[in-house]
Write a protein that holds these residues in place. Structure first.
Motif, PDB file in Angstrom:
ATOM      1  N   SER A   1       7.844  11.917  -4.153  1.00 54.15           N
ATOM      2  CA  SER A   1       8.463  11.456  -2.899  1.00 54.15           C
ATOM      3  C   SER A   1       9.941  11.791  -2.780  1.00 54.15           C
TER       4      SER A   1
ATOM      5  N   TYR B   1       9.012  -1.656 -13.520  1.00 46.60           N
ATOM      6  CA  TYR B   1       8.273  -0.423 -13.180  1.00 46.60           C
ATOM      7  C   TYR B   1       9.202   0.758 -13.428  1.00 46.60           C
TER       8      TYR B   1
ATOM      9  N   SER C   1       4.037   5.640  -4.054  1.00 43.90           N
ATOM     10  CA  SER C   1       3.246   6.315  -5.090  1.00 43.90           C
ATOM     11  C   SER C   1       2.057   5.521  -5.613  1.00 43.90           C
TER      12      SER C   1
ATOM     13  N   ASP D   1      18.583   3.895  -9.445  1.00 39.34           N
ATOM     14  CA  ASP D   1      18.055   5.093  -8.793  1.00 39.34           C
ATOM     15  C   ASP D   1      19.201   5.964  -8.272  1.00 39.34           C
TER      16      ASP D   1
ATOM     17  N   ASN E   1      15.518   4.233  -1.687  1.00 40.98           N
ATOM     18  CA  ASN E   1      14.231   4.797  -1.274  1.00 40.98           C
ATOM     19  C   ASN E   1      13.401   3.711  -0.582  1.00 40.98           C
TER      20      ASN E   1
ATOM     21  N   GLU F   1      20.759   5.179 -17.410  1.00 41.36           N
ATOM     22  CA  GLU F   1      19.875   4.016 -17.424  1.00 41.36           C
ATOM     23  C   GLU F   1      20.030   3.220 -18.722  1.00 41.36           C
TER      24      GLU F   1
ATOM     25  N   ASN G   1       9.347   5.030  -7.073  1.00 46.44           N
ATOM     26  CA  ASN G   1       9.198   4.732  -5.656  1.00 46.44           C
ATOM     27  C   ASN G   1       7.766   4.274  -5.385  1.00 46.44           C
TER      28      ASN G   1
ATOM     29  N   ASN H   1       8.232   8.328 -12.644  1.00 43.98           N
ATOM     30  CA  ASN H   1       8.049   9.632 -13.279  1.00 43.98           C
ATOM     31  C   ASN H   1       9.323  10.240 -13.885  1.00 43.98           C
TER      32      ASN H   1
ATOM     33  N   ASN I   1      -1.021   6.808   0.603  1.00 44.99           N
ATOM     34  CA  ASN I   1      -1.482   5.704  -0.255  1.00 44.99           C
ATOM     35  C   ASN I   1      -1.706   4.394   0.503  1.00 44.99           C
TER      36      ASN I   1
HETATM   37  N1  MGD Z   1      -2.105   9.742  -3.480  1.00 42.15           N
HETATM   38  C1  MGD Z   1      -1.472  10.134  -4.576  1.00 42.15           C
HETATM   39  N2  MGD Z   1      -0.522   9.340  -5.120  1.00 42.15           N
HETATM   40  C2  MGD Z   1       0.117   9.736  -6.242  1.00 42.15           C
HETATM   41  C3  MGD Z   1      -0.188  10.968  -6.866  1.00 42.15           C
HETATM   42  C4  MGD Z   1      -1.194  11.787  -6.265  1.00 42.15           C
HETATM   43  O1  MGD Z   1      -1.503  12.872  -6.766  1.00 42.15           O
HETATM   44  N3  MGD Z   1      -1.794  11.328  -5.131  1.00 42.15           N
HETATM   45  N4  MGD Z   1       0.484  11.342  -7.989  1.00 42.15           N
HETATM   46  C5  MGD Z   1       0.981  10.291  -8.841  1.00 42.15           C
HETATM   47  C6  MGD Z   1       1.871  10.841  -9.873  1.00 42.15           C
HETATM   48  S1  MGD Z   1       1.202  12.052 -10.880  1.00 42.15           S
HETATM   49  C7  MGD Z   1       3.121  10.404 -10.084  1.00 42.15           C
HETATM   50  S2  MGD Z   1       3.987  10.987 -11.430  1.00 42.15           S
HETATM   51  C8  MGD Z   1       3.679   9.346  -9.236  1.00 42.15           C
HETATM   52  C9  MGD Z   1       5.211   9.352  -9.068  1.00 42.15           C
HETATM   53  O2  MGD Z   1       5.571   8.082  -8.665  1.00 42.15           O
HETATM   54  P1  MGD Z   1       7.031   7.469  -8.807  1.00 42.15           P
HETATM   55  O3  MGD Z   1       7.637   7.874 -10.082  1.00 42.15           O
HETATM   56  O4  MGD Z   1       6.923   6.023  -8.496  1.00 42.15           O
HETATM   57  O5  MGD Z   1       7.790   8.120  -7.573  1.00 42.15           O
HETATM   58  P2  MGD Z   1       8.678   9.396  -7.325  1.00 42.15           P
HETATM   59  O6  MGD Z   1       8.349   9.867  -5.985  1.00 42.15           O
HETATM   60  O7  MGD Z   1       8.537  10.341  -8.452  1.00 42.15           O
HETATM   61  O8  MGD Z   1      10.128   8.766  -7.262  1.00 42.15           O
HETATM   62  C10 MGD Z   1      11.072   8.906  -8.263  1.00 42.15           C
HETATM   63  C11 MGD Z   1      12.331   8.121  -7.953  1.00 42.15           C
HETATM   64  O9  MGD Z   1      13.260   8.371  -9.026  1.00 42.15           O
HETATM   65  C12 MGD Z   1      14.530   8.725  -8.519  1.00 42.15           C
HETATM   66  N5  MGD Z   1      15.162   9.585  -9.532  1.00 42.15           N
HETATM   67  C13 MGD Z   1      15.102  10.920  -9.702  1.00 42.15           C
HETATM   68  N6  MGD Z   1      15.760  11.286 -10.810  1.00 42.15           N
HETATM   69  C14 MGD Z   1      16.266  10.159 -11.357  1.00 42.15           C
HETATM   70  C15 MGD Z   1      17.025   9.887 -12.524  1.00 42.15           C
HETATM   71  O10 MGD Z   1      17.373  10.771 -13.306  1.00 42.15           O
HETATM   72  N7  MGD Z   1      17.329   8.577 -12.761  1.00 42.15           N
HETATM   73  C16 MGD Z   1      16.958   7.564 -11.931  1.00 42.15           C
HETATM   74  N8  MGD Z   1      17.272   6.333 -12.266  1.00 42.15           N
HETATM   75  N9  MGD Z   1      16.260   7.804 -10.807  1.00 42.15           N
HETATM   76  C17 MGD Z   1      15.900   9.078 -10.544  1.00 42.15           C
HETATM   77  C18 MGD Z   1      14.266   9.358  -7.190  1.00 42.15           C
HETATM   78  O11 MGD Z   1      15.379   9.212  -6.350  1.00 42.15           O
HETATM   79  C19 MGD Z   1      13.053   8.549  -6.686  1.00 42.15           C
HETATM   80  O12 MGD Z   1      13.468   7.441  -5.962  1.00 42.15           O
HETATM   81  O13 MGD Z   1       3.040   9.387  -7.958  1.00 42.15           O
HETATM   82  C20 MGD Z   1       1.660   9.141  -8.077  1.00 42.15           C
HETATM   83  N10 MGD Z   1       1.077   8.922  -6.775  1.00 42.15           N
END
Ligand code: MGD
Ligand code: MGD
Ligand code: SF4
Ligand code: MO
Length: 748
Positions: free
Chosen positions: A609, A103, A400, A421, A425, A475, A396, A106, A705
């Motif tokens: 998050s 997985y 999400s 990461d 988280n 990465e 995360n 974003n 969620n």
């Molecule tokens: N109910 C509901 N849920 C949603 C949404 C919504 O509108 N409503 N929106 C959705 C959307 S659009 C998205 S994009 C997703 C996001 O969902 P995810 O991508 O699963 O979660 P994020 O909260 O963006 O967590 C990003 C993680 O990446 C880490 N991180 C940050 N920068 C870097 C880096 O440069 N390298 C590495 N390796 N790690 C890094 C952070 O510490 C964090 O742990 O959520 C979705 N979930």
């Protein structure tokens, strides 16, 4: 000694120019770059506060290994990688490639090397179990584009600088700063439209920050498909359709017209919540305004019919004569020789992967990724193809994806979980290894994914501004080592690996920046490998244009023939999948037990998050609250600030109500990305978000969620999109007795 270095922010899509102050190899401060050609001194609070993320004492700086007692201990990279490779080999041997899943979240989209190397690794491994944030975000856009244009990777953007009427559907650019378009200073762009005598109309169930600044057209959650079909109906039936352009640009218009015929605005007002006269007026304005564009984003992606809705947005643009036209909805190109052929090859590759159906639910893949909604079930359901090892990079999903509780439980069943990461988280708290990643300022970069989404064609690249803190690694470097470890262990050779060997690259690292150099040189403004003197190379971009450089004054109209891959370069308006989705609209049924509709919202000082641990962003007391209309609040007898319980058949959450007229009756809005309940290592976030007047909030907030469904039947069928907005819920006042656990946590 302090030194200022030019770079750019990669938290969200405007990619604002930044100046990083570096002292003894430490990033001490970030400020907006006043000389950046596009962002011109703009940066939002998150961009500035990123210095706190970078230097966060809670950041993971060394590889961590799970101890038998559940805690983590620091280990060396060497021992971590050796153990991980050994265990992956074993799992591969016993369960095959499909025992291994990945997985990527974003932030990976903002690192070209991260994206390319995950894709390469999983492609080489040939496991179907690749998941991303896309199925909670934007995969419906890719599928709608595949149907309309024959290419998954083409997406129109609204030409904000030249339009006179912009209709924003389900997006809140004043907070999100724009998505699936790269437009820094977007607030000014929108005000510019009004200053030119134009209009901005915001179609949203909530009077958002954007709607408040412009015209609000309230819509019923998930009513957009009805509204858009009615706009098409009026355009066709009132003779407003631009028939000449339609003939030139598209095929299948007659079928689309027939499809829209039953959807007169008078017949859909009930379902869309938009009065018929306003629909008719809007259709007339879209057709008669010389330069008009409809633009939609997550509010139109996360409902029950995201692919249909996105398809219809583009179809309305086309039928009203506004597609591929200045001031309308336009297409960015790279300006490369052979771009169409390249697109064809790339799409053929993508298509091959996307023809697959998932083991659980028989759902489609998009750009080679399966719906993350079914990830938990893919882990827990026995049989061939069951996931035994999961790698998670910059994600995360416990917060999400739908039903974080189910996923959390599933993670415990894995034989191996590894995460790359910045933090521990809520997801990788369950990992066997957490590997420390570099932040964006510790890596070189080029925003590969966003090149054709710039409203002003632009190139910028950056070197790392500081060396990695602690033992953090990029990465791609970690993935490269994994690959070499696995192939050294003689996993079956793949085409990619055979290619590497043929090129004599065995044992040598191919740095991802070679690919970026080629792209910069071949695309608009590039040196075409010496054919265009003084043109850009990656090195010249870095050295001569540290603020970035505009490569064309604006998007070009009339490129449809180039970007559309269907025969004759014409848009297809009658795919059968869309007719099926229209038929499915009839099947929607209300459930009296869950009479309200839950929608999402983003906050200026959050990024999904992961930025709640920055003190600058959570100071002043922030509350994660549920926005509720006064009528709905009165009906359940709840006052402002008092806790409400929101429930579905899948779960329940409690949080304070924020009573506001700025939302449609019958709708409740809750921000996602909260629910830091102490499993993660971010000490500030675990206590944030609870500052309700009567202490009704939960420290760390609650995970919205938990309310969402992972039933494959609830997944959008064409793109596998999660159902995250317009979710039927029940909202009740929480009586004192029921809320003891929350109160105890709040310490009152
Ligand atoms: N109910 C509901 N849920 C949603 C949404 C919504 O509108 N409503 N929106 C959705 C959307 S659009 C998205 S994009 C997703 C996001 O969902 P995810 O991508 O699963 O979660 P994020 O909260 O963006 O967590 C990003 C993680 O990446 C880490 N991180 C940050 N920068 C870097 C880096 O440069 N390298 C590495 N390796 N790690 C890094 C952070 O510490 C964090 O742990 O959520 C979705 N979930
Ligand atoms: N500050 C901040 N900026 C961000 C992020 C963040 O978390 N915080 N996240 C980034 C990410 S990952 C993304 S994908 C982008 C998203 O960018 P946007 O899509 O612009 O962001 P949202 O604020 O989620 O806007 C969605 C809007 O849709 C509305 N909506 C909900 N349901 C419906 C519906 O059924 N119909 C209609 N018409 N509207 C509906 C909501 O009320 C909301 O105003 O933002 C990015 N930028
Ligand atoms: S809007 Fe903020 S977070 Fe997004 S790129 Fe610009 S400064 Fe970074
Ligand atoms: Mo997103």
């Amino acid at each position: 000694m302090a030194e200022d270095k030019l770079t750019f922010c990669r938290i969200c899509e405007p990619l604002c120019g930044m100046v990083a102050t570096v002292e003894d190899d430490r990033l001490v401060r970030l400020r907006p770059d006043r000389d950046h050609p596009l962002s011109k001194g703009f940066a939002c609070p998150k961009g500035i506060a990123f210095a706190e993320v970078h230097n966060d004492p809670d950041r993971v700086l060394h590889p961590l290994k799970r101890r038998p007692d559940g805690g983590f201990e620091q280990v060396s990279w060497e021992s971590a990688m050796a153990d991980i490779v050994g265990r992956l080999r074993r799992i591969h041997g016993e369960h095959g490639a499909s025992g291994i899943g990945w997985y990527f979240g974003n932030p990976s989209a903002f690192s070209y090397s991260h994206t390319l190397w995950v894709a390469g690794f999983m492609q080489a491994l040939r496991s179907p179990h690749v998941f991303s944030a896309g199925s909670q975000d934007v995969n419906n856009r890719f599928v709608a584009s595949r149907l309309l244009y024959g290419s998954s990777i083409v997406a129109p953007v609204p030409d904000l600088g030249r339009t006179e009427l912009l209709v924003v559907v389900g997006a809140n650019p004043l907070v999100s700063h724009g998505s699936v378009m790269t437009a820094p200073r977007i607030k000014e762009e929108l005000h510019g439209i009004v200053d030119r005598g134009g209009r901005v109309v915001v179609v949203d169930p909530r009077r958002t920050e954007t709607a408040r600044g412009f015209e609000w057209l309230p819509v019923t959650p998930d009513g957009d498909a009805f509204l858009l079909l009615s706009l098409l109906h009026v355009l066709f039936e009132e003779g407003l359709a631009d028939e000449r352009r339609i003939d030139r640009q598209a095929t299948g218009a007659a079928r689309l017209r027939a499809l829209a015929r039953p959807f007169a605005p008078e017949a859909t007002a009930d379902r869309s919540g938009v009065p018929a006269d306003r629909v008719r007026a809007l259709a007339r304005d879209l057709a008669r305004t010389e330069r008009a564009a409809l633009y939609g984003r997550t509010g139109t992606c996360l409902g029950r019919a995201g692919t249909l809705t996105t398809f219809l947005l583009d179809a309305v643009n086309l039928v009203a004569g506004n597609l591929d036209r200045e001031g309308g909805s336009m297409f960015g190109t790279l300006g490369m020789p052979g771009e169409r052929l390249g697109g064809q090859l790339l799409n053929r590759l993508i298509d091959r992967g996307d023809r697959r159906r998932s083991r659980i639910g028989g759902l489609p893949s998009v750009l080679g990724t399966e719906p993350a909604t079914i990830m938990a079930k893919e882990i827990t359901t026995p049989g061939a193809g069951q996931i035994r090892a999961l790698l998670v990079s910059s994600g995360n999903p416990v917060l999400s994806v739908p039903n974080g509780d189910e996923l959390e439980a599933a993670l415990g069943e894995l034989d191996l979980m590894v995460s790359i990461d910045l933090y521990v988280n809520e997801t990788n708290a369950h990992a066997d290894y957490v590997l420390p990643a570099t932040t964006m300022y510790e890596r070189d970069d080029f925003p590969l994914a966003f090149q054709t989404l710039h409203l002003t064609p632009f190139r910028q690249a950056t070197e790392a501004v500081v060396p990695p803190a602690g033992e953090a690694r990029q990465e791609w470097e970690v993935i490269d080592e994994l690959m070499r470890g696995l192939w050294r262990a003689s996993l079956p050779l793949t085409v990619a690996e055979l290619g590497r060997r043929a090129l004599g690259l065995v044992g040598r690292r191919v740095a991802p920046r070679l690919a970026i150099d080629a792209l910069v040189r071949l695309s608009e403004g590039g040196d075409r490998f010496g054919l265009r003197r003084g043109g850009l190379t990656l090195r010249r971009l870095l050295e001569d244009h540290p603020h970035g450089t505009v490569v064309a004054p604006g998007l070009r109209a009339g490129v449809l023939g180039q970007v559309v891959l269907h025969r004759g370069g014409r848009v297809r308006l009658d795919p059968p999948q869309i007719a099926d989705e229209v038929a499915r609209l009839d099947e929607r049924r209300d459930d009296d037990r869950f009479p309200l509709r839950l929608i999402g919202m983003r906050e200026l000082r959050s990024e999904n998050s992961w930025m709640h641990n920055a003190p600058l962003l959570v100071r002043g007391g922030r509350t994660q609250a549920a926005r509720l209309h006064p009528e709905d609040a009165a009906a359940i007898g709840v006052a402002d600030g008092q806790p409400v319980r929101i429930s579905t058949v899948h779960g329940a959450i409690e949080l304070p109500a924020l009573i506001t007229e700025d939302i449609k009756v019958g709708v409740v809005a809750v921000p996602h990305g909260w629910g830091h309940k102490g499993t993660g290592g971010w000490r500030t976030a675990n206590g944030a978000g609870a500052a309700a007047p009567d202490g009704g909030g939960t420290p760390g907030g609650v995970n919205v969620n938990r309310l969402m469904s992972t039933d494959p039947a609830d997944v959008e069928p064409l793109a596998g999109m999660a159902h995250l907005t317009a979710v039927p819920v029940r909202v009740e006042a929480v009586v004192a007795r029921q809320r003891e656990p929350a109160a105890a946590l709040a310490g009152d």
